[in-house]
Design a protein around this motif. Structure first.
Motif, PDB file in Angstrom:
ATOM      1  N   ILE A  97      32.307  24.440  -7.580  1.00  0.00           N
ATOM      2  CA  ILE A  97      32.687  25.435  -6.578  1.00  0.00           C
ATOM      3  C   ILE A  97      33.539  24.727  -5.530  1.00  0.00           C
ATOM      4  CG2 ILE A  97      31.851  27.058  -4.839  1.00  0.00           C
ATOM      5  CD1 ILE A  97      29.227  27.188  -6.437  1.00  0.00           C
ATOM      6  N   THR A  98      34.685  25.333  -5.199  1.00  0.00           N
ATOM      7  CA  THR A  98      35.566  24.740  -4.201  1.00  0.00           C
ATOM      8  C   THR A  98      36.213  25.815  -3.344  1.00  0.00           C
ATOM      9  OG1 THR A  98      37.439  23.247  -3.843  1.00  0.00           O
ATOM     10  CG2 THR A  98      37.546  24.660  -5.778  1.00  0.00           C
ATOM     11  N   ASN A  99      36.591  25.425  -2.146  1.00  0.00           N
ATOM     12  CA  ASN A  99      37.361  26.318  -1.282  1.00  0.00           C
ATOM     13  C   ASN A  99      38.773  25.780  -1.086  1.00  0.00           C
ATOM     14  OD1 ASN A  99      36.977  24.177   0.436  1.00  0.00           O
ATOM     15  ND2 ASN A  99      36.082  25.356   2.099  1.00  0.00           N
ATOM     16  N   GLY A 100      39.150  24.796  -1.875  1.00  0.00           N
ATOM     17  CA  GLY A 100      40.457  24.175  -1.772  1.00  0.00           C
ATOM     18  C   GLY A 100      40.421  22.873  -0.997  1.00  0.00           C
ATOM     19  N   THR A 101      39.414  22.702  -0.151  1.00  0.00           N
ATOM     20  CA  THR A 101      39.260  21.485   0.637  1.00  0.00           C
ATOM     21  C   THR A 101      38.012  20.727   0.206  1.00  0.00           C
ATOM     22  OG1 THR A 101      40.289  22.593   2.516  1.00  0.00           O
ATOM     23  CG2 THR A 101      39.129  20.553   2.975  1.00  0.00           C
ATOM     24  N   ASP A 102      36.872  21.408   0.248  1.00  0.00           N
ATOM     25  CA  ASP A 102      35.597  20.816  -0.154  1.00  0.00           C
ATOM     26  C   ASP A 102      35.267  21.235  -1.574  1.00  0.00           C
ATOM     27  OD1 ASP A 102      34.970  19.549   2.313  1.00  0.00           O
ATOM     28  OD2 ASP A 102      34.461  21.511   3.142  1.00  0.00           O
ATOM     29  N   MET A 103      34.454  20.406  -2.250  1.00  0.00           N
ATOM     30  CA  MET A 103      34.054  20.700  -3.617  1.00  0.00           C
ATOM     31  C   MET A 103      32.566  20.420  -3.780  1.00  0.00           C
ATOM     32  SD  MET A 103      35.720  19.204  -7.122  1.00  0.00           S
ATOM     33  CE  MET A 103      37.314  19.883  -6.696  1.00  0.00           C
TER      34      MET A 103
ATOM     35  N   ARG B 235      29.288  26.013   4.890  1.00  0.00           N
ATOM     36  CA  ARG B 235      30.587  25.862   5.567  1.00  0.00           C
ATOM     37  C   ARG B 235      31.715  26.450   4.727  1.00  0.00           C
ATOM     38  NH1 ARG B 235      28.762  20.658   6.510  1.00  0.00           N
ATOM     39  NH2 ARG B 235      30.157  19.868   4.902  1.00  0.00           N
ATOM     40  N   MET B 236      31.656  26.227   3.414  1.00  0.00           N
ATOM     41  CA  MET B 236      32.700  26.733   2.523  1.00  0.00           C
ATOM     42  C   MET B 236      32.739  28.261   2.541  1.00  0.00           C
ATOM     43  SD  MET B 236      32.214  23.979  -0.609  1.00  0.00           S
ATOM     44  CE  MET B 236      32.691  25.115  -1.851  1.00  0.00           C
ATOM     45  N   VAL B 237      31.570  28.901   2.476  1.00  0.00           N
ATOM     46  CA  VAL B 237      31.516  30.361   2.480  1.00  0.00           C
ATOM     47  C   VAL B 237      31.972  30.912   3.826  1.00  0.00           C
ATOM     48  CG1 VAL B 237      29.976  32.358   2.348  1.00  0.00           C
ATOM     49  CG2 VAL B 237      29.735  30.507   0.701  1.00  0.00           C
ATOM     50  N   LEU B 238      31.559  30.275   4.916  1.00  0.00           N
ATOM     51  CA  LEU B 238      31.949  30.749   6.237  1.00  0.00           C
ATOM     52  C   LEU B 238      33.450  30.571   6.497  1.00  0.00           C
ATOM     53  CD1 LEU B 238      28.954  29.566   8.428  1.00  0.00           C
ATOM     54  CD2 LEU B 238      29.537  31.908   7.780  1.00  0.00           C
ATOM     55  N   ALA B 239      34.040  29.505   5.958  1.00  0.00           N
ATOM     56  CA  ALA B 239      35.466  29.248   6.175  1.00  0.00           C
ATOM     57  C   ALA B 239      36.318  30.289   5.458  1.00  0.00           C
ATOM     58  CB  ALA B 239      35.830  27.845   5.702  1.00  0.00           C
TER      59      ALA B 239
ATOM     60  N   HIS C  65      35.542  33.539   2.497  1.00  0.00           N
ATOM     61  CA  HIS C  65      34.566  34.174   1.610  1.00  0.00           C
ATOM     62  C   HIS C  65      35.015  34.150   0.155  1.00  0.00           C
ATOM     63  CE1 HIS C  65      31.834  35.427   4.685  1.00  0.00           C
ATOM     64  NE2 HIS C  65      32.812  35.966   5.382  1.00  0.00           N
ATOM     65  N   VAL C  66      36.205  33.624  -0.111  1.00  0.00           N
ATOM     66  CA  VAL C  66      36.700  33.536  -1.484  1.00  0.00           C
ATOM     67  C   VAL C  66      36.649  32.072  -1.913  1.00  0.00           C
ATOM     68  CG1 VAL C  66      38.649  33.926  -3.019  1.00  0.00           C
ATOM     69  CG2 VAL C  66      38.171  35.544  -1.185  1.00  0.00           C
ATOM     70  N   LEU C  67      35.855  31.804  -2.946  1.00  0.00           N
ATOM     71  CA  LEU C  67      35.708  30.450  -3.474  1.00  0.00           C
ATOM     72  C   LEU C  67      36.208  30.414  -4.913  1.00  0.00           C
ATOM     73  CD1 LEU C  67      32.110  29.668  -2.172  1.00  0.00           C
ATOM     74  CD2 LEU C  67      34.291  29.055  -1.119  1.00  0.00           C
ATOM     75  N   THR C  68      36.744  29.272  -5.317  1.00  0.00           N
ATOM     76  CA  THR C  68      37.188  29.073  -6.691  1.00  0.00           C
ATOM     77  C   THR C  68      36.054  28.424  -7.461  1.00  0.00           C
ATOM     78  OG1 THR C  68      39.471  28.841  -5.948  1.00  0.00           O
ATOM     79  CG2 THR C  68      38.951  28.027  -8.154  1.00  0.00           C
ATOM     80  N   VAL C  69      35.710  29.019  -8.592  1.00  0.00           N
ATOM     81  CA  VAL C  69      34.581  28.552  -9.388  1.00  0.00           C
ATOM     82  C   VAL C  69      35.067  28.207 -10.791  1.00  0.00           C
ATOM     83  CG1 VAL C  69      32.284  29.124 -10.274  1.00  0.00           C
ATOM     84  CG2 VAL C  69      33.040  30.053  -8.081  1.00  0.00           C
ATOM     85  N   THR C  70      34.694  27.028 -11.272  1.00  0.00           N
ATOM     86  CA  THR C  70      34.922  26.632 -12.660  1.00  0.00           C
ATOM     87  C   THR C  70      33.576  26.712 -13.358  1.00  0.00           C
ATOM     88  OG1 THR C  70      36.681  25.127 -11.958  1.00  0.00           O
ATOM     89  CG2 THR C  70      35.776  24.804 -14.175  1.00  0.00           C
TER      90      THR C  70
END
Length: 117
Positions: free
Chosen positions: A7-13, A68-72, A74-79
């Motif tokens: 799971i990533t938000n583009g910055t954190d993984m 933090r990722m969800v709050l930053a 609400h759309v996360l990239t999931v593999t």
């Protein structure tokens, strides 16, 4: 094929534990409109996957990172694995309920956190 969910938000993984059991529910995407005659017309667009992922055991640091990722965004990239191979998708998710297994000055361990995306 990957053995874990990423799971990533583009910055954190965040790499979840390998072998987690999770659900993929295909949901039909349909646009409906009511014509002047009162008849309902449906345009079938396709399917989208809804994921329900129990994260397993998480350290306090990993759970804080997920929060933090969800709050930053609400759309996360999931593999995630599928029968056809690995899939990568963008999913919106609310903050999950957080349940502590062990907590105190020696650290904490969290479990029972389930993401619905």
């Amino acid at each position: 094929m990957t053995d874990h969910i990423i799971i990533t938000n583009g910055t954190d993984m965040l790499h979840l534990l390998p072998g987690i059991e999770f659900d993929i529910t295909p949901v039909e995407v349909v646009e409906t409109a009511v014509m002047a005659s009162g008849r309902e017309v449906r345009d079938y667009i396709g399917y989208r996957n809804v994921l329900e992922i129990p994260t397993g055991w998480l350290s306090a640091e990993d759970l804080a990172k997920l929060k933090r990722m969800v709050l930053a965004t609400h759309v996360l990239t999931v593999t995630y694995p599928t029968p056809e191979g690995d899939a990568v998708g963008d999913f919106s998710t609310p903050l999950p309920a957080m349940r502590a297994f062990k907590y105190g000055p020696d650290g904490s361990v969290w479990y029972g956190v389930t993401l619905t995306m």
